[in-house]
Design a protein around this motif. Structure first.
Motif, mmCIF file in Angstrom:
data_model
loop_
_atom_site.group_PDB
_atom_site.id
_atom_site.type_symbol
_atom_site.label_atom_id
_atom_site.label_comp_id
_atom_site.label_asym_id
_atom_site.label_seq_id
_atom_site.Cartn_x
_atom_site.Cartn_y
_atom_site.Cartn_z
ATOM 1 N N ARG A 1 2.696 7.183 -4.211
ATOM 2 C CA ARG A 1 3.878 6.004 -4.063
ATOM 3 C C ARG A 1 4.597 5.271 -5.369
ATOM 4 O O ARG A 1 5.855 5.203 -5.625
ATOM 5 C CB ARG A 1 3.768 4.852 -3.282
ATOM 6 C CG ARG A 1 4.758 3.993 -2.514
ATOM 7 C CD ARG A 1 6.148 4.853 -1.810
ATOM 8 N NE ARG A 1 7.379 3.254 -2.008
ATOM 9 C CZ ARG A 1 6.869 2.946 -0.822
ATOM 10 N NH1 ARG A 1 6.233 2.623 -0.016
ATOM 11 N NH2 ARG A 1 7.789 2.066 -0.999
ATOM 12 N N THR A 2 3.870 4.843 -6.539
ATOM 13 C CA THR A 2 4.303 4.072 -7.092
ATOM 14 C C THR A 2 4.922 5.236 -8.178
ATOM 15 O O THR A 2 6.020 4.786 -8.882
ATOM 16 C CB THR A 2 2.422 3.626 -8.119
ATOM 17 O OG1 THR A 2 2.122 2.846 -7.801
ATOM 18 C CG2 THR A 2 3.116 3.053 -9.668
ATOM 19 N N LEU B 1 2.915 -3.186 -5.237
ATOM 20 C CA LEU B 1 2.667 -3.075 -3.214
ATOM 21 C C LEU B 1 1.196 -2.642 -4.127
ATOM 22 O O LEU B 1 0.667 -2.434 -2.965
ATOM 23 C CB LEU B 1 3.175 -1.215 -3.414
ATOM 24 C CG LEU B 1 4.931 -1.180 -3.284
ATOM 25 C CD1 LEU B 1 4.869 0.176 -3.143
ATOM 26 C CD2 LEU B 1 5.462 -2.255 -2.597
ATOM 27 N N ALA B 2 0.355 -2.815 -5.152
ATOM 28 C CA ALA B 2 -0.559 -2.825 -4.990
ATOM 29 C C ALA B 2 -1.188 -3.909 -4.886
ATOM 30 O O ALA B 2 -0.616 -5.541 -5.220
ATOM 31 C CB ALA B 2 -1.337 -2.966 -6.504
ATOM 32 N N ALA B 3 -2.112 -4.411 -3.516
ATOM 33 C CA ALA B 3 -2.827 -5.446 -3.091
ATOM 34 C C ALA B 3 -3.922 -6.334 -4.076
ATOM 35 O O ALA B 3 -3.829 -7.784 -3.619
ATOM 36 C CB ALA B 3 -2.947 -4.966 -1.439
ATOM 37 N N GLN B 4 -5.062 -5.089 -5.011
ATOM 38 C CA GLN B 4 -6.101 -5.411 -5.695
ATOM 39 C C GLN B 4 -5.862 -4.284 -7.033
ATOM 40 O O GLN B 4 -5.173 -3.540 -6.919
ATOM 41 C CB GLN B 4 -6.860 -5.645 -4.592
ATOM 42 C CG GLN B 4 -7.259 -4.055 -3.644
ATOM 43 C CD GLN B 4 -8.686 -4.782 -3.196
ATOM 44 O OE1 GLN B 4 -9.126 -5.997 -2.944
ATOM 45 N NE2 GLN B 4 -9.267 -3.554 -2.665
ATOM 46 N N GLY B 5 -6.462 -4.770 -7.241
ATOM 47 C CA GLY B 5 -6.956 -3.979 -9.044
ATOM 48 C C GLY B 5 -6.110 -4.759 -10.069
ATOM 49 O O GLY B 5 -5.868 -5.841 -9.859
ATOM 50 N N PRO B 6 -6.445 -3.431 -10.979
ATOM 51 C CA PRO B 6 -6.061 -3.944 -12.022
ATOM 52 C C PRO B 6 -4.593 -4.347 -12.460
ATOM 53 O O PRO B 6 -3.615 -5.025 -13.219
ATOM 54 C CB PRO B 6 -6.427 -3.129 -12.977
ATOM 55 C CG PRO B 6 -6.332 -2.371 -12.596
ATOM 56 C CD PRO B 6 -6.960 -2.112 -11.315
ATOM 57 N N ILE C 1 9.208 -5.607 1.201
ATOM 58 C CA ILE C 1 9.533 -7.214 -0.140
ATOM 59 C C ILE C 1 9.113 -7.993 0.202
ATOM 60 O O ILE C 1 8.679 -9.050 -0.447
ATOM 61 C CB ILE C 1 11.126 -6.830 -0.768
ATOM 62 C CG1 ILE C 1 11.743 -7.066 -1.555
ATOM 63 C CG2 ILE C 1 11.581 -6.979 0.843
ATOM 64 C CD1 ILE C 1 10.834 -6.098 -2.971
ATOM 65 N N GLU C 2 9.375 -8.305 2.128
ATOM 66 C CA GLU C 2 9.064 -9.729 2.172
ATOM 67 C C GLU C 2 7.961 -9.827 2.347
ATOM 68 O O GLU C 2 7.156 -10.772 2.071
ATOM 69 C CB GLU C 2 9.133 -9.883 3.874
ATOM 70 C CG GLU C 2 10.838 -9.681 3.823
ATOM 71 C CD GLU C 2 10.855 -10.738 5.549
ATOM 72 O OE1 GLU C 2 10.537 -9.977 6.271
ATOM 73 O OE2 GLU C 2 12.089 -11.629 5.035
ATOM 74 N N ALA C 3 6.786 -8.832 2.542
ATOM 75 C CA ALA C 3 5.634 -8.489 2.338
ATOM 76 C C ALA C 3 4.749 -8.646 0.798
ATOM 77 O O ALA C 3 3.922 -9.736 0.360
ATOM 78 C CB ALA C 3 4.712 -7.347 1.860
#
Length: 286
Positions: free
Chosen positions: A4-5, A144-149, A181-183
Motif C-alpha cells: 500500500r505504501t 498509514l503505519a500505526a506503529q514502527g519506525p 484520513i480521519e483516522a
C-alpha cells in the motif's frame, strides 16, 4: 515498506514534482527544487490548464498558490505571535517551505517527512545544497503505519515535548478516502495532546455541490486523478462540516479559511466566484 505504501508513493510523486515546479515558477523556491519531471509534467498539462483558465475561469496554479501562501501566513503568525519554534511538515515532497522558513527564522527547527523514497530524494537535495543540518532535517514517515519506525509516533518522539509544535500537511488529504484520513487526524490529535500547545495546518477541497463552478471543480479533480493514477475524493459539504469533522477527530478549536477571500493580502489575482479550496487551522491546548 508495505505494498500500500509503494502504491501511494507512486501516486503522489508526479504531483509533488508538478507542484515543486509551480513553486519555482512563482519565485517561491530555488532552482534546486525544480526537477526535470516537474518541468515535463507542467509542459504536458499546459494546454489543459490554459483551457480551464480561459473557458471555465479555473486557474489550477492560482488554487495551488492560494493554499500554499495561506498556510505560509498561518505559519508565520504561529511563529511570531504563538512562540512556535518546532515545525513538522508531513508529505513535504518538493515543498520549499522548510528552506524559506529556516532562512527567515533562525530559532526554528524544521523537520520534513515523507514516504522513504521521496524523503531520501529531499534529503539529498538539501544536503547537496548545503541546507541540511541541526535546524533543518528530513525523516521517513508513512501516515498509514500505526506503529514502527515509520509511524507518526516515532516521527514526533524526537521533538521537545515541553515546547509548542506545529504540524503541516499540504497536498495530502484528498488522496485518501475520508475514513482513512480521519483516522490519521485522530492519531495526530492524540499525539499532539502531549505538547503544551499544538497547531495543525492543512488544506482540503470540500465537495461544494452548490458552488457555481462545481462541474469545473470535478473536471479538475478528474485531471488530478489521471495525473496521479489514483482517486481524489472530495471531503465534507461545507465549512461547518469541516469544522465538525476535525472536532470529532480530537481538535477542539478549528478555524476554516477560504484563501479566495485573502488574495489581496497574499498578493494574488482574484478569481471569479467563491473559493474552491479551504485551509484548516486546528488547535489543541492553550
Amino acid at each position: 515498506m508495505s505494498e500500500r505504501t509503494r502504491v501511494d508513493s507512486a501516486h503522489i510523486s508526479p504531483s509533488a514534482h508538478y507542484t515543486g515546479y509551480v513553486w519555482y515558477r512563482h519565485r517561491l523556491s530555488e532552482p534546486a527544487f525544480a526537477t526535470s519531471m516537474g518541468r515535463s509534467v507542467h509542459a504536458l498539462l499546459r494546454p489543459l490548464t490554459w483551457g480551464a483558465r480561459r473557458l471555465f475561469g479555473l486557474d489550477i496554479e492560482q488554487l495551488l498558490l492560494q493554499r500554499h501562501l495561506t498556510i505560509d501566513a498561518c505559519l508565520s503568525a504561529a511563529i511570531e505571535q504563538g512562540g512556535v519554534r518546532q515545525v513538522v511538515e508531513i508529505a513535504c515532497g518538493l515543498s520549499p517551505r522548510g528552506r524559506r522558513f529556516t532562512q527567515r527564522y533562525a530559532q526554528l527547527r524544521y523537520l520534513e517527512a515523507d514516504l522513504p523514497p521521496m524523503a531520501a530524494r529531499k534529503r539529498l537535495l538539501l544536503h547537496g545544497a548545503g541546507w541540511l543540518g541541526g535546524q533543518h532535517q528530513v525523516r521517513g514517515v508513512d501516515i498509514l503505519a500505526a506503529q514502527g519506525p515509520l509511524s507518526l509516533a516515532e516521527l514526533l518522539a524526537g521533538l521537545d515535548h515541553n515546547e509548542p509544535v506545529l504540524v503541516i500537511t499540504e497536498g495530502l488529504v484528498n488522496y485518501f478516502e475520508l475514513p482513512v484520513i480521519e483516522a490519521f487526524w485522530a492519531r495526530l490529535a492524540e499525539l499532539l495532546g502531549q505538547f503544551p500547545t499544538a497547531t495543525y495546518l492543512t488544506e482540503l477541497y470540500p465537495d461544494l455541490r452548490e458552488h457555481p463552478r462545481y462541474r469545473q471543480l470535478r473536471w479538475g479533480v478528474g485531471l488530478i486523478g489521471r495525473l496521479t493514477r489514483g482517486n481524489y475524493p472530495l471531503h465534507y459539504r461545507d465549512d461547518r462540516q469541516i469544522a465538525e469533522g476535525f472536532e470529532r477527530c480530537g481538535f477542539p478549536s478549528v478555524r476554516v479559511l477560504d484563501p479566495a477571500q485573502r488574495v489581496a493580502s497574499l498578493g494574488l489575482l482574484a478569481m471569479r466566484g467563491p473559493g474552491l479550496v479551504r485551509v484548516v487551522e486546528a488547535r489543541l491546548g492553550g
